[in-house]
Every structure is written in C-alpha cells, then in structure tokens.
Design an enzyme around this catalytic site. Structure first.
Site, short mmCIF file in Angstrom:
data_model
loop_
_atom_site.label_atom_id
_atom_site.label_comp_id
_atom_site.label_asym_id
_atom_site.label_seq_id
_atom_site.Cartn_x
_atom_site.Cartn_y
_atom_site.Cartn_z
N GLU A 249 -1.16 15.91 7.84
CA GLU A 249 -0.87 15.39 9.18
C GLU A 249 -2.08 15.55 10.10
O GLU A 249 -2.40 14.64 10.88
CB GLU A 249 0.34 16.10 9.78
CG GLU A 249 1.66 15.81 9.07
CD GLU A 249 2.17 14.39 9.32
OE1 GLU A 249 1.55 13.66 10.11
OE2 GLU A 249 3.20 14.03 8.73
N ARG A 253 -3.89 12.13 11.62
CA ARG A 253 -3.72 11.94 13.05
C ARG A 253 -4.96 12.37 13.84
O ARG A 253 -5.49 11.61 14.65
CB ARG A 253 -2.50 12.70 13.56
CG ARG A 253 -1.20 12.29 12.89
CD ARG A 253 0.00 12.72 13.69
NE ARG A 253 1.20 12.81 12.86
CZ ARG A 253 2.44 12.84 13.32
NH1 ARG A 253 2.66 12.78 14.62
NH2 ARG A 253 3.48 12.94 12.51
N ASP A 383 3.98 7.57 -0.96
CA ASP A 383 3.55 6.29 -0.38
C ASP A 383 2.05 6.09 -0.19
O ASP A 383 1.43 5.22 -0.81
CB ASP A 383 4.28 6.06 0.95
CG ASP A 383 4.29 7.29 1.87
OD1 ASP A 383 3.60 8.27 1.56
OD2 ASP A 383 4.97 7.24 2.91
N GLU A 517 6.52 1.22 9.80
CA GLU A 517 6.17 0.60 8.51
C GLU A 517 6.63 -0.85 8.37
O GLU A 517 5.92 -1.67 7.77
CB GLU A 517 6.75 1.45 7.36
CG GLU A 517 6.10 2.79 7.18
CD GLU A 517 6.56 3.83 8.19
OE1 GLU A 517 5.85 4.85 8.38
OE2 GLU A 517 7.64 3.63 8.80
N THR A 603 -3.60 5.56 7.13
CA THR A 603 -2.15 5.49 7.08
C THR A 603 -1.49 5.82 8.42
O THR A 603 -0.27 5.70 8.55
CB THR A 603 -1.61 6.41 5.97
OG1 THR A 603 -0.29 6.01 5.61
CG2 THR A 603 -1.64 7.87 6.39
#
Length: 623
Positions: A249, A253, A383, A517, A603
């Site tokens: 994360e 980010r 994913d 998404e 992503t």
C-alpha cells in the site's frame, strides 16, 4: 565621386561625427526596426507556403540521410531512390508530428512551470560542469528533467463531453475541499462525522490522501490546490517514524504518487521524497529468498513480518508482485540499481517454481520459496501481479521480453482454467482453489477487462481480436453487476451460482467503497474502441455517486448496494481521488491527454512515463 556618396549607409568610425553621411541614434533605430520587420515578414511567410511542414521539418530536423537524398535528387540513377525518398518523407513527417506535440505541451505550460524549466536548465549546466557523476545536496544524481508528452490536455470540443468532464472536476473539488477543511494532514476523511481517519496500513505515516491526489490535482489543472499539497509534502511528509506499514500500500500510494507528481511537475521535492521512502522499504527484502515481507517497519531497525492471516506465513502474490514499476523508476531517478535488482530477483524465484496448471497461487513463503495454499485469483490477492507483468513490458519501451512472456503465458492459463460463461451469456473470471472453481468474481477483478484490452495489441495477431472480445465481455459483465443493484453501484463481489448471475448473495459482499476498477475498464475500452456506450456507462456511475455517495462533508462508501436507501460507511477512501475520479476525468478527455503509448498507470492510477530504450546503437531508420 566621394566614397560617402556611393555608400550612403556607411557609418564613420567616430560616434560623434557630424558628417551629413552618418546617422543619428534615432535614425539607426528606425532602420533597425524596418530591417527586423522585413526579416520577420520573410520568415513568417514560410508558414503559409503549401509545403511549409516539409520545409520546416527539413530545416529543424536535418539528418545526414536527408542531406544525402537532397544532393542526389529524385532523378538519381539509383533504382531505390524513389523508395528512399518515401522513407525520408516519412521520417520528416514523424519528426514534424513530434515537434508539434512538444510545442503544444510547451504552449500550455504555466509561468511556474516555465520557471521550473529554467531551474532544470541551470541544473543541467551544473551537471555538465561536474561531469556525469554529479550529485545534488541530497546525494542524488543530478538528472535533466523532461516532461513526457501528453502531460497536459485541453478541453473536449464536444459540448456534452466538455460539460461532463467539468462535472467530474467539481466532484474532485468537493472531495478535496472537504478533506482539506476537516482532515488536512490525516490519511483519509470521515465525511459524515467530518474528521480525519487513519488506517493501520500506513502506520504513523500521514497524508495518504494528499500524496494519492497530487497527480489528479495536476491533471485537472487545480494548480492552487496542487501547490498547497506540494507545500505540505515539503514541510510535513515525514518518514523518520517508527511505523509498521504495508509495503504494497505504501508503495502504490505514496511512492507511486510521489513519482507521478515528479514526472508531471518536475519538482525535485517529489523525487527526493520518493527515493527516501523507497530506501525505507528495502529492509522488507531481507529474507532467504529475497521475496519481501508484506509488512515492514519503516524505522532504523528495518524489521519485516508476514500478515497473521496469510496462509503459512506467506507473502501475497499481488503485494510482492506489485513493486516492479515503481522500483524501476526509483533506480532510474536515484542512480541506485538495488531497487531494480530487488524486483528482478522476484522473477527469478517465480521462474524456478512449477506452476499448477500454469497458474500462480496467491501465497508464497518468503523463507522456503515454496507455494503456500493453492488459491488462485485474478481479483484480491492476485490481481495487480498480472497487471504489472504486462505494464513492465510496456513501460520498458517493449524491451522487457521476460515480462511479456510471463504475462501472455499467465493469461493463457487464466483463459483455460478460470474464464467461464454463464448460462445467461455473461463472461466472468472465477477463482481456483486446489483445482476446484468458485464461481465468484470480485469488483477488484473487473480491472481485467482493461488489462486484457491494453495487452491485446501485443498478442500474436491471431489472438488480438479474440482478446479484445474477451475484454468487452468482461466490461459488460461488470456493468451488469452495477445495473442489477438498487443503487446502480457495484457490490464488492458477485456470484454465478444458485440460479443468480452477477449478483452478491452474501451480506459481507454487498458493500461499495468507492472502488475504481469498473470505471478503469471503461476508460481502456473507450480509448481502444471509441464505442460511446463506455462513456454512457461511466456517466451512469457519476450519477449514482452523486445521488447515493455524496454527502455534505465529501463522498462516502455504502454498506449495501441492494438497499433502497444508502447506509454510509463514513470513509472517503484516498483511492477515490487517486483513481475513481481520475479515470472518470480521463474517460471524458481526449486520447492525447496521458496517451497510453507514453504513459503507464500503476495500480493506484498514478501515471509513470515509458522508459525509452537507448537508441544510440540503433541505425538511423531513414538510412
């Protein structure tokens, strides 16, 4: 006849001469103006000539091949001269288009960006004076900043599209303004209770929404807000804390957001902070295999550990497999090859392992280097690993052949083992548990439509059309998951069993937390097909967000999308600003705003530029 009479414009060496043949300063100035106007008129006329583009290209993009062709002429006895002339003209047109694109970007720069360019030029001079090994005050190599093409856009010509894009910018202003008013410096906003919200994913690192939203602010030309966020990063973003964080994360980010902000603006503070944080994450790789721990301590001790809930003390595929893009850029901007070496080693470990049915299980033990529980998913836990294989190849200017091979091999295994079609004709991607299929598809899995569309052009020619059809079918299924709810917002997961299709049947799967998404796939499908239905589906999502998620203090997720009235969860996720609103804004922007041939999105929807291959050893294509 005196010489002065023959040469009326000859001035005498003596500036104080009173000779009638000399001119006073005022007269010289007038003559200079006339002469300048004449030159400007002659040069300006070039732009109105019928073949001005070829002429200008020939002037500004002169190559040795062009010179050779000009000397020999089209009537050369060389039988290949006609073909050579076509290739030369093609080269000129290509260079001309590049120049026009660069000129458009330059004309749209703000004064502060022009000032930044001047600073960058000074740094370039300093680097040249210090040699290639020059370092700045932060011990980083001095790099010459070049803003990639398409960093800025322009308003759409279509009035309806223009109005819709403006509406999405208003949504961003509402989300950002309330965060700044009620939660400035906190990781996220609680829009109902109007206070800050902190997630344990970031430990004691603060400002997740600020860093996550930086590039969205810049892309939407909210420059005052961008400058305020930049000032906060400069003064308050502190990594010298004893914080246990999610490596995944924090990477997507914070590191991704800082890198993107640097590439869009050229501000050095973002490069410095990104490298500093990247170095804090390196201790997570201190395992026998080099597979990083999912959780690391951002402190002087650099301790890593696994998630307690992970199978057999394992690391997660989507976590250790979603570092590649950011770490390759960290090596590029820091001059430290260790970042790239860490992520390339992950591939070595994976390539040594047998894959069940060609699939990658979600769990891998970082100590033994062996698979954990055989659970395979293209949604949560798996994913973005697949996404980063494809995007690593694209970001390398299509030189990363290993990443390309791994992606298309994995996609083939996914198609064979996981992609199914319901009795009602909906294509979905199931989950695989020890050889048995669970006919469930998560909201997170809906990114796959966009991924497959993005990779279709690189597939073997006989598979390109098939993959585009697959992408379109997945997009339709995900749209149905929205259309079949009361709030017209998609559930966290939906099933294809027990007589239901694209509907959540369990209470803990009915929530919507402002995820991006489905809209992400709409964007990719729009860019590659220009089918207007994808913009219409995106606009449906905008209307549902406004009606059911917008509150006085921002935007909130909802706990049950099948309920007639929303029950808000009181969290405005940072990825709502980073991803959902950015994808919507680009869906209603022209394709040359962050074009896919120059930018790759991580992503978390942070755009990173393609790292162009070194063409120094490649022969001139004209020759």
């Amino acid at each position: 006849m005196p010489v002065a009479t023959l040469l009326p414009f000859t001035a005498t060496p003596n500036r104080k001469s009173a000779s009638p043949t000399s001119f006073r300063l005022t007269e010289k100035f007038i003559l200079l103006l006339v002469f300048s106007a004449f030159i400007t008129l002659c040069f300006g006329a070039i732009f109105f000539l019928p073949d001005s583009s070829k002429l200008l290209s020939g002037v500004f993009f002169h190559s040795s091949a062009v010179e050779t062709n000009t000397r020999t002429g089209p009537d050369s006895s060389d039988p290949g001269s006609a073909l050579n002339e076509e290739r030369v003209l093609a080269k000129i047109r290509k260079d001309h288009e590049k120049a026009l694109l660069e000129a458009k970007d330059t004309l749209q720069k703000r004064p502060d960006e022009i000032k930044q360019d001047i600073i960058n030029e000074k740094e370039k001079v300093a680097k040249e004076s210090m040699g290639q090994g020059g370092k700045d005050d932060n011990n980083l190599p001095i790099v010459e900043y070049h803003r990639p093409p398409g960093a800025t856009g322009h308003e759409p010509l279509d009035p309806e599209t223009k109005d819709r894009r403006a509406k999405i910018k208003e949504m961003m202003k509402h989300a950002w303004g309330n965060y700044r008013r009620y939660a400035w410096g906190s990781n996220e906003l609680r829009p109902i209770s109007k206070q800050g919200h902190s997630s344990n994913l970031f430990g004691s690192i603060k400002g997740a929404t600020i860093v996550d939203a930086l590039d969205t602010l810049h892309i939407m030309e909210m420059f005052e807000e961008f400058d305020a966020a930049t000032d906060w990063v400069e003064k308050n973003l502190d990594f010298n804390v004893n914080a246990e964080v999610s490596v995944f994360e924090v990477n997507i980010r914070f590191v991704g957001g800082l890198l993107s902000a640097y590439y869009l603006s050229g501000k050095e503070v973002f490069r410095r902070k990104a490298v500093e944080l990247g170095e804090k994450l390196l201790p997570a790789f201190k395992t026998p295999t080099g597979i990083p721990w999912p959780c690391a301590s951002v402190s002087l001790f650099g301790i890593g550990r696994n998630w307690p809930w992970a199978s057999g003390g394992s690391s997660i595929l989507a976590e250790y497999g979603t570092l590649h893009l950011e770490f390759m850029h960290l090596s590029k901007l820091s001059g430290n090859p260790e970042f790239a070496q860490k992520v390339m080693n992950i591939r070595k470990v994976l390539n040594r392992l047998d894959k069940p049915q060609g699939l990658y299980p979600n769990y891998l033990n970082p100590n033994s280097g062996q698979w954990g529980q055989h659970h395979v998913s293209v949604g949560g836990l798996g994913d973005s690993f697949y996404e980063y294989l494809l995007k690593a190849w694209l970001m390398s200017d299509k030189t990363d052949e290993e990443g390309k091979r791994m992606y298309y091999d994995a996609l083939q295994a996914i198609e064979t083992n996981l992609i199914r079609k319901s009795s009602g004709g909906l294509t979905y991607i199931a989950e695989w548990k020890g050889g048995l299929l669970e006919h469930k598809m998560g909201h997170l899995t809906c990114f796959a439509g966009g991924m497959i569309a993005l990779g279709a052009d690189g597939a073997p020619s006989e598979k390109t059309g098939h993959q585009m059809e697959q992408a379109a079918e997945i997009a339709r299924t995900c749209h149905e998951s929205y259309a079949r709810t009361a709030l017209k917002l998609g559930p966290e997961a939906f099933r294809f069993d027990g007589g239901v299709e694209a509907i959540a049947t369990r209470q803990n799967e009915k929530y919507f937390i402002l995820r991006p998404e489905v809209i992400e796939t709409y964007l990719y499908m729009w860019r590659f097909t220009h089918d207007p239905k994808y913009r219409e589906w995106g606009w449906e999502a905008v209307q549902a967000l406004e009606q059911h998620c917008k509150v006085e203090g921002g935007y909130s997720g909802v706990r049950d999308v099948y309920a007639s009235t929303p029950n808000h969860d009181d969290v405005q996720q940072s990825f709502y600003l980073a991803e959902t609103l950015k994808y919507l804004y680009l869906l209603f922007s022209d394709d040359d705003h962050l074009p896919f041939d120059h930018w790759v999105f991580n992503t978390e929807a942070h755009p990173l530029p393609v790292i162009l291959k070194d063409k120094t050893d490649i022969p001139n294509e004209v020759e």
